[in-house]
Design a protein around this motif. Sequence first.
Motif, mmCIF file in Angstrom:
data_model
loop_
_atom_site.group_PDB
_atom_site.id
_atom_site.type_symbol
_atom_site.label_atom_id
_atom_site.label_comp_id
_atom_site.label_asym_id
_atom_site.label_seq_id
_atom_site.Cartn_x
_atom_site.Cartn_y
_atom_site.Cartn_z
ATOM 1 N N ASP A 145 0.811 -1.217 0.000
ATOM 2 C CA ASP A 145 0.000 0.000 0.000
ATOM 3 C C ASP A 145 0.844 1.267 0.000
ATOM 4 N N ASP A 146 2.032 1.196 0.591
ATOM 5 C CA ASP A 146 2.893 2.382 0.662
ATOM 6 C C ASP A 146 3.876 2.449 -0.499
ATOM 7 N N GLY A 165 -7.370 6.509 -2.505
ATOM 8 C CA GLY A 165 -7.378 5.588 -1.381
ATOM 9 C C GLY A 165 -6.126 5.689 -0.524
ATOM 10 N N ARG A 166 -5.698 4.548 0.038
ATOM 11 C CA ARG A 166 -4.508 4.527 0.895
ATOM 12 C C ARG A 166 -3.252 4.857 0.107
ATOM 13 N N SER A 169 -3.173 8.659 0.367
ATOM 14 C CA SER A 169 -2.886 9.202 1.695
ATOM 15 C C SER A 169 -1.466 8.874 2.150
ATOM 16 N N LEU A 170 -1.025 7.627 1.923
ATOM 17 C CA LEU A 170 0.335 7.250 2.310
ATOM 18 C C LEU A 170 1.365 7.931 1.415
ATOM 19 N N ALA A 189 -9.842 10.316 1.177
ATOM 20 C CA ALA A 189 -8.502 10.192 1.739
ATOM 21 C C ALA A 189 -8.322 10.973 3.035
#
Length: 295
Positions: A145-146, A165-166, A169-170, A189
């Motif tokens: 995810d990151d 999504g993630r 945000s990440l 987000a």
Amino acid sequence: MRALTVTLNAALDVTYRVDALVPGDTHRVTEVAVRAGGKGVNVARMLCALGVPALATGLTGGAAGQVLREDLDRSGVPQAMFPIARETRRTVAVVTGSGEATLFAEPGPVVTPEEWSGFLRHYTELAATADVVVLSGSLPQGVPDDAYATLVRLAPVPVVLDADGRALSLGAAAGPAVITPNRGELTAASDVDDPLALGAAAALVSDGARGMTAHTAGGVWTAAPPEVVTGNPTGAGDAAVAALVAGWHLPWPRRLAEAVALSAAAVRAPLAGDFDRAFYDQHRADVTPRPVPED
């Protein structure tokens, strides 16, 4: 200005044209187009059309990945795709006679940890030769995810991040130069009103046909298209990113105007990754950004 565009979940784009889309009915397709796709690929294609040197990279595999790479080579878009074992996904856009587009997007291949590590080394070498990096689109299965946060930190140059999504945000928390969400992606987000609170230095937020708003450390501006535009909106966001990169050294209000104009011109083009050059040349000077007063 040399741009490196990254499409981790590249796709072979298939566009069907039909008179009308009726759920549950049989449709006769009047036209079919197949080309290399994915958001970063679209950005690279438009940058090349604008005369900005661009190199497209990402993950591709299987027969679809081979067709994708061949299409880029044939189109004159430089590419350095990284090979993986599994098959590149396809996206199918069904466009009706009225211009309404319905998109079907496959989830994408599963990327192994070894493939991801190999790509990180590949990316680090390519990013060292660029002036700006563009990270665009969804993440394939197996990629953490990151992933975008990692790519932002590895880049020695400014990064534009177009994700949701993630991944958004990440990635934004890693401090890219610009994020480019639409209003819905931004709301999902974060629960704060200021998009810069996510961590990017600037944000270009799209409100669809109503235009875009640029949030920067020097102020906030908004701009709308010069006229109501109908057509295929699939590549409009990618056009906005391409305009940001092409106008990198312009003041933010002018960069915003270019993004709105090129996005509108992309809606008028039949395929994602293209734009109506005559419309863009005619109307780019007609977009007038307005400052948004601080609360």
